[in-house]
Write an enzyme that holds these catalytic residues in place. Structure first.
Site, PDB file in Angstrom:
ATOM      1  N   GLY A  95       4.274  33.838  40.126  1.00  0.00           N
ATOM      2  CA  GLY A  95       5.711  33.978  39.976  1.00  0.00           C
ATOM      3  C   GLY A  95       6.543  32.715  40.150  1.00  0.00           C
ATOM      4  CD  GLU A 125       6.143  33.818  47.204  1.00  0.00           C
ATOM      5  OE1 GLU A 125       6.270  33.754  45.965  1.00  0.00           O
ATOM      6  OE2 GLU A 125       5.478  34.705  47.755  1.00  0.00           O
ATOM      7  CG  ASP A 126       8.125  34.877  42.769  1.00  0.00           C
ATOM      8  OD1 ASP A 126       7.834  34.982  43.990  1.00  0.00           O
ATOM      9  OD2 ASP A 126       7.591  35.595  41.906  1.00  0.00           O
ATOM     10  CG  ASP A 155      10.214  42.806  47.744  1.00  0.00           C
ATOM     11  OD1 ASP A 155      11.342  43.245  47.961  1.00  0.00           O
ATOM     12  OD2 ASP A 155       9.299  43.501  47.257  1.00  0.00           O
ATOM     13  CE  LYS A 181      14.023  42.637  44.807  1.00  0.00           C
ATOM     14  NZ  LYS A 181      12.881  43.460  44.309  1.00  0.00           N
ATOM     15  CG  PHE A 192      11.267  45.360  39.776  1.00  0.00           C
ATOM     16  CD1 PHE A 192      10.325  45.159  40.777  1.00  0.00           C
ATOM     17  CD2 PHE A 192      11.004  44.876  38.504  1.00  0.00           C
ATOM     18  CE1 PHE A 192       9.142  44.494  40.519  1.00  0.00           C
ATOM     19  CE2 PHE A 192       9.822  44.201  38.234  1.00  0.00           C
ATOM     20  CZ  PHE A 192       8.892  44.015  39.232  1.00  0.00           C
ATOM     21  CB  VAL A 193      15.086  40.859  39.468  1.00  0.00           C
ATOM     22  CG1 VAL A 193      16.403  41.415  39.981  1.00  0.00           C
ATOM     23  CG2 VAL A 193      14.307  40.186  40.593  1.00  0.00           C
ATOM     24  CG  ASP A 241       4.951  39.930  36.689  1.00  0.00           C
ATOM     25  OD1 ASP A 241       5.201  39.507  37.845  1.00  0.00           O
ATOM     26  OD2 ASP A 241       4.042  40.739  36.453  1.00  0.00           O
ATOM     27  NE  ARG A 269       3.775  36.286  35.207  1.00  0.00           N
ATOM     28  CZ  ARG A 269       3.759  36.674  36.474  1.00  0.00           C
ATOM     29  NH1 ARG A 269       4.719  36.295  37.287  1.00  0.00           N
ATOM     30  NH2 ARG A 269       2.798  37.454  36.923  1.00  0.00           N
TER      31      ARG A 269
HETATM   32  P1  IMP Z   1       6.510  40.399  49.501  1.00  0.00           P
HETATM   33  O1  IMP Z   1       5.182  40.168  50.123  1.00  0.00           O
HETATM   34  O2  IMP Z   1       6.910  41.850  49.501  1.00  0.00           O
HETATM   35  O3  IMP Z   1       7.613  39.510  50.049  1.00  0.00           O
HETATM   36  O4  IMP Z   1       6.303  40.154  47.956  1.00  0.00           O
HETATM   37  C1  IMP Z   1       6.538  38.998  47.339  1.00  0.00           C
HETATM   38  C2  IMP Z   1       5.959  39.055  45.933  1.00  0.00           C
HETATM   39  O5  IMP Z   1       6.161  40.326  45.271  1.00  0.00           O
HETATM   40  C3  IMP Z   1       6.719  38.059  45.087  1.00  0.00           C
HETATM   41  O6  IMP Z   1       6.115  36.785  45.159  1.00  0.00           O
HETATM   42  C4  IMP Z   1       6.675  38.666  43.715  1.00  0.00           C
HETATM   43  O7  IMP Z   1       5.517  38.245  43.035  1.00  0.00           O
HETATM   44  C5  IMP Z   1       6.606  40.158  43.948  1.00  0.00           C
HETATM   45  N1  IMP Z   1       7.954  40.780  43.783  1.00  0.00           N
HETATM   46  C6  IMP Z   1       8.738  41.283  44.763  1.00  0.00           C
HETATM   47  N2  IMP Z   1       9.896  41.762  44.278  1.00  0.00           N
HETATM   48  C7  IMP Z   1       9.850  41.549  42.929  1.00  0.00           C
HETATM   49  C8  IMP Z   1      10.785  41.825  41.850  1.00  0.00           C
HETATM   50  O8  IMP Z   1      11.908  42.378  42.010  1.00  0.00           O
HETATM   51  N3  IMP Z   1      10.374  41.461  40.608  1.00  0.00           N
HETATM   52  C9  IMP Z   1       9.171  40.862  40.369  1.00  0.00           C
HETATM   53  N4  IMP Z   1       8.288  40.584  41.340  1.00  0.00           N
HETATM   54  C10 IMP Z   1       8.617  40.922  42.621  1.00  0.00           C
HETATM   55 MG    MG Z   2       4.748  36.070  43.546  1.00  0.00          MG
END
Ligand code: IMP
Ligand code: MG
Length: 178
Positions: free
Chosen positions: A48, A102-103, A106, A134, A155-156, A162, A168
């Site tokens: 991402g 990081e993209d 979440d 978020k 979700f984005v 993606d 992407r």
């Molecule tokens: P976390 O471990 O929940 O913080 O997840 C992070 C990863 O989940 C990110 O690096 C993304 O690859 C994916 N992700 C979380 N939210 C989104 C979203 O809204 N769109 C796309 N990918 C997401």
């Molecule tokens: Mg990611």
């Protein structure tokens, strides 16, 4: 700008390209100031973050290195459940000033599991930069040092992010239409 369809969902324009790139420019300026004379090592987490990483990296005005890693998550044998390992971390990070790219932050689950492994490698310092955050989705608190946008828990896609593999390449951020 208009709606786009990816698989079974519809997405609507949320953050235009210009706004995303302006935010990345600001992050690059701040990081360049903060890390002057320190030759930081950026670690971008694939897939991402590839677009964010490229856009940020080319805007830095200080000498810096970058490497790209993949995090693989699998069910561990311990009660902890998921174990995260990194693939492709071929640069020595001991005594380096490291910035994770990081993209999106979440739930925080991914970085929460991975950060202890990085700390074990004894970097001189460790900071995190995420294009999107978020806050309402937080499950594990992860210290976020540099952030482009705080967004709602929806979700984005776009700018590297993606939905099941697609979206992407969109050069802006789109949000799911509910
Ligand atoms: P976390 O471990 O929940 O913080 O997840 C992070 C990863 O989940 C990110 O690096 C993304 O690859 C994916 N992700 C979380 N939210 C989104 C979203 O809204 N769109 C796309 N990918 C997401
Ligand atoms: Mg990611």
């Amino acid at each position: 700008m208009q709606e786009i369809h990816i698989h079974d969902k519809i997405f609507i324009p949320y953050l235009p390209q210009q706004q995303v790139e302006a935010a990345i420019q600001e992050l690059a300026d701040t990081i360049s100031r903060d890390y002057k004379g320190r030759h930081p090592l950026f670690i971008a987490i694939l897939n991402g973050s590839f677009m964010f990483a490229a856009e940020l990296f080319k805007r830095l005005s200080i000498p810096a290195e970058i490497c790209f890693i993949k995090l693989a998550s699998y069910k561990g044998t311990t009660s902890a459940g998921h174990v995260i390992t990194s693939v492709g971390l071929d640069t020595e990070i001991k005594d380096r000033h490291v910035i994770i790219l990081e993209d999106i932050l979440d739930t925080g689950k991914t970085l929460h599991s991975f950060l202890p492994q990085l700390y074990n490698m004894q970097p001189a310092s460790l900071k995190i930069a995420a294009l999107l955050h978020k806050p309402d989705a937080t499950v594990h608190d992860v210290p976020l040092d540099y952030n482009g946008f705080k967004i709602p828990d929806k979700f984005v896609v776009g700018f590297g992010l993606d939905y099941n593999g697609y979206g992407r390449n969109i050069p802006a951020i789109y949000q799911v239409k509910e």
